[in-house]
Design an enzyme around this catalytic site. Structure first.
Site, PDB file in Angstrom:
ATOM      1  N   CYS A   1      37.487  48.327  35.783  1.00 39.32           N
ATOM      2  CA  CYS A   1      38.555  47.764  36.551  1.00 39.32           C
ATOM      3  C   CYS A   1      39.929  48.217  35.910  1.00 39.32           C
ATOM      4  CB  CYS A   1      38.458  46.083  36.524  1.00 39.32           C
ATOM      5  SG  CYS A   1      39.842  45.364  37.392  1.00 39.32           S
TER       6      CYS A   1
ATOM      7  N   HIS B   1      34.176  44.614  45.125  1.00 41.00           N
ATOM      8  CA  HIS B   1      35.013  44.424  43.879  1.00 41.00           C
ATOM      9  C   HIS B   1      36.254  44.091  44.480  1.00 41.00           C
ATOM     10  CE1 HIS B   1      36.172  45.645  39.635  1.00 41.00           C
ATOM     11  NE2 HIS B   1      37.227  45.683  40.464  1.00 41.00           N
ATOM     12  N   GLU B   2      36.925  44.826  45.030  1.00 44.10           N
ATOM     13  CA  GLU B   2      38.248  44.706  45.718  1.00 44.10           C
ATOM     14  C   GLU B   2      38.403  43.637  46.273  1.00 44.10           C
ATOM     15  OE1 GLU B   2      40.382  46.365  43.923  1.00 44.10           O
ATOM     16  OE2 GLU B   2      39.004  48.008  43.336  1.00 44.10           O
TER      17      GLU B   2
ATOM     18  N   HIS C   1      39.050  40.613  44.145  1.00 47.41           N
ATOM     19  CA  HIS C   1      40.483  40.441  43.698  1.00 47.41           C
ATOM     20  C   HIS C   1      41.151  39.634  44.615  1.00 47.41           C
ATOM     21  CE1 HIS C   1      40.471  42.775  40.155  1.00 47.41           C
ATOM     22  NE2 HIS C   1      40.018  43.995  40.519  1.00 47.41           N
TER      23      HIS C   1
END
Length: 169
Positions: A91, A133-134, A137
């Site tokens: 990351c 993953h994004e 966030h």
């Protein structure tokens, strides 16, 4: 276009939940362009607006080898997920650290593109992992949150050492 500053863990701004984009306009398009420039400059494959201290639901991704397959996800919504997989993820907000993270093998999402058009996308492999993953966030979640407390603490210690060394250089 300009390169934006990427926030680094343990910065608490990474934990802020992003708000939906009210309207895709020239300002949002400029943010998207700056995010791509930042992602490429940092040699990443994905970037969420949260990582550059913009708390709106915007993601940019390019997992292609030639760096020419830009994907913009504005207000992404997970519709379906299936299977199980995992790779060692890294990351931009957690420099030089990697860890195995469990993810769905396939995802189906709905989002808006850079022009505000709605679309659906089915993804698998690295793209599916990157999308998940994004999207994490956008809700203030980091890949290290999937790890045991001991592994998280070890990564925190490594980062503190890295930051101290960087400050001296």
């Amino acid at each position: 276009m300009s390169v934006l500053q990427v926030l680094h863990f343990p910065d608490e701004r990474l934990r802020i939940v992003a708000k939906p984009v009210k309207e895709v306009n020239a300002n949002i398009q400029r943010i998207v362009d700056d995010m791509f420039e930042t992602m490429y400059a940092e040699e990443g494959i994905g970037l969420a607006a949260t990582q550059v201290d913009i708390h709106q639901r915007i993601i940019v991704i390019d997992v292609s080898e030639d760096r020419d397959e830009r994907l913009v996800l504005i207000d992404p919504e997970l519709l379906e997920k299936s299977g199980e997989t995992g790779i060692e993820e890294g990351c931009l907000s957690i420099p030089e650290q990697r860890a195995l993270v469990p993810r769905a093998e396939k995802v189906k999402i709905r989002a808006l593109d850079r022009d505000g058009n709605s679309f659906e996308l089915e993804a698998d492999g690295l793209l599916a992992i990157c999308i998940q993953h994004e999207m994490d966030h956008l809700v203030g979640k980091l890949f290290i949150d999937y790890l045991s407390p001991m592994k998280r603490q070890r990564i925190r210690q490594k980062l503190e050492k890295l930051y101290r060394q960087s400050a001296r250089d």
